[in-house]
Design an enzyme around this catalytic site. Structure first.
Site, PDB file in Angstrom:
ATOM      1  N   GLU A  68     -38.489 -20.716  28.910  1.00 12.94           N
ATOM      2  CA  GLU A  68     -38.449 -19.777  29.649  1.00 12.94           C
ATOM      3  C   GLU A  68     -40.338 -19.462  29.143  1.00 12.94           C
ATOM      4  O   GLU A  68     -41.020 -18.582  30.106  1.00 12.94           O
ATOM      5  CB  GLU A  68     -37.864 -18.108  30.112  1.00 12.94           C
ATOM      6  CG  GLU A  68     -38.455 -17.496  30.806  1.00 12.94           C
ATOM      7  CD  GLU A  68     -37.874 -16.131  30.637  1.00 12.94           C
ATOM      8  OE1 GLU A  68     -38.195 -15.035  31.552  1.00 12.94           O
ATOM      9  OE2 GLU A  68     -36.208 -15.859  30.300  1.00 12.94           O
ATOM     10  N   HIS A 103     -27.977 -22.624  29.865  1.00 16.11           N
ATOM     11  CA  HIS A 103     -27.985 -23.370  28.885  1.00 16.11           C
ATOM     12  C   HIS A 103     -26.378 -22.921  28.408  1.00 16.11           C
ATOM     13  O   HIS A 103     -25.929 -21.568  27.925  1.00 16.11           O
ATOM     14  CB  HIS A 103     -28.915 -22.163  27.981  1.00 16.11           C
ATOM     15  CG  HIS A 103     -29.649 -22.563  27.753  1.00 16.11           C
ATOM     16  ND1 HIS A 103     -31.262 -22.003  26.811  1.00 16.11           N
ATOM     17  CD2 HIS A 103     -30.872 -23.936  28.065  1.00 16.11           C
ATOM     18  CE1 HIS A 103     -32.366 -22.127  27.064  1.00 16.11           C
ATOM     19  NE2 HIS A 103     -31.858 -23.931  27.293  1.00 16.11           N
ATOM     20  N   SER A 129     -29.008 -19.866  23.722  1.00 17.20           N
ATOM     21  CA  SER A 129     -29.263 -18.797  25.215  1.00 17.20           C
ATOM     22  C   SER A 129     -29.710 -17.596  24.651  1.00 17.20           C
ATOM     23  O   SER A 129     -28.942 -16.507  23.547  1.00 17.20           O
ATOM     24  CB  SER A 129     -27.663 -18.570  25.707  1.00 17.20           C
ATOM     25  OG  SER A 129     -27.790 -17.853  26.550  1.00 17.20           O
TER      26      SER A 129
END
Length: 327
Positions: free
Chosen positions: A145, A60, A242
């Site tokens: 994730e 990111h 991020s």
């Protein structure tokens, strides 16, 4: 935004700039998983030639993504955007099991750049399911994730927990076989509190063998804690999507220090420096050191900067590359 800071008589000879103490956190910036992911794309380009497709941003950071685009990488969101005969790299955040399964069905050439520490969480999830446990997964909804980890297990066998309030809403009892895992880029403090709430409500819950939050996330948060109390302002270089960078902003703010997330030096406002004597500077795990120096150079245009690196710990982690790129 980019106008020079108004000239004010300084304290260094005839230099009109006011002095500014700059505390630079260490460690900061790229972690081993990010280094590995970027090198995987670069080696794939060298081995297979351009274009190489990358499913989702490899990490990111827009600067990194644009640099790889210039070398011939093409970034897509879904596998169906990739031609059958083109190589494709999966991002460092990890992907659901269905993605490599689909790539194999299509006989595609793919390289998995999932961070090994994320892969470790995936393996733990598989083991917990094999033991018949229902997984309570601590993370942020929609993060790649989280999507990748939840996609490692059958639907209905894992429940996302984002906050302590979510713990109170969970519909499980004392006889349910439960375990927990967490996203690797969370706030160390927040996660600790959520785990405590889970263990208080479900004493039978099984913990992972080791903490899931990765070393780089923990180290960067610890480094910010070490400098924040001595700063009037903390700058965090990182992308707004991020997770680990956003957590660094939160860490500073919880210590009572104003903090701003910036992607590049040109996002800084010279007005931020008014009345400021000491600034802290760090970078998320996806931000390269070039961006740190860019920010330092811009601050030096406005103020007479005195740099000091404050090291919380040293990092020497290195992850191996996939064998298909090293043979």
């Amino acid at each position: 935004m980019n106008a020079p800071f108004p000239s004010t008589p300084g304290t260094s000879g005839n230099d009109p700039r006011l002095p500014l103490k700059l505390l630079i956190a260490a460690p900061r910036g790229f972690c081993a998983g990010v280094d590995r992911a970027i090198e995987i794309v670069e080696r794939a380009l060298q081995k297979y030639g351009a274009p190489v497709y990358v499913r989702h941003e490899i990490v990111h950071n827009r600067y990194v993504v644009d640099s790889l685009k210039a070398k011939g990488a093409i970034f897509v969101e879904e596998l169906d955007e990739v031609p059958d005969d083109a190589p494709v790299v999966f991002s460092a955040h990890g992907v659901p099991k269905a993605i490599p399964a689909e790539a194999e069905r299509r006989k595609m050439l793919y390289v998995d750049a999932t961070c090994p520490l994320v892969s470790k969480v995936h393996r733990q999830a598989e083991r917990q399911i094999e033991k018949g446990q229902h997984i309570l997964f601590i993370g942020h909804a929609g993060h790649p994730e989280v999507i990748g980890t939840m996609g490692q297990v059958p639907e209905g066998r894992i429940t996302l927990v984002e906050t302590i309030d979510d713990v109170a809403e969970l519909d499980f009892g004392p006889d349910d076989d439960l375990s927990y895992l967490s996203q690797t880029t969370l706030s160390v403090d927040d996660t600790r509190d959520i785990i405590a709430a889970l263990e208080a409500r479900f004493p039978q819950i099984v913990a992972p063998k080791a903490e899931d939050i990765c070393y780089a996330t923990s180290n960067r948060q610890a480094a910010v804690k070490q400098i924040a109390a001595s700063c009037d302002l903390v700058l965090v270089i990182g992308a707004p999507n991020s997770s680990n960078s956003l957590r660094l902003v939160e860490v500073a703010e919880r210590l009572g220090t104003t903090a701003y997330l910036i992607q590049r030096a040109d996002e800084m406002d010279p007005a931020w420096l008014e009345g400021i004597g000491t600034i802290g500077l760090t970078a998320g795990a996806s931000a390269p050191e070039e961006l740190v120096r860019e920010v330092v150079d811009r601050l030096s245009d406005w103020r007479l900067v005195e740099e000091e690196v404050i090291a919380a710990t040293e990092e020497n982690m290195i992850f191996k590359l996939p064998r298909q790129l090293t043979d």
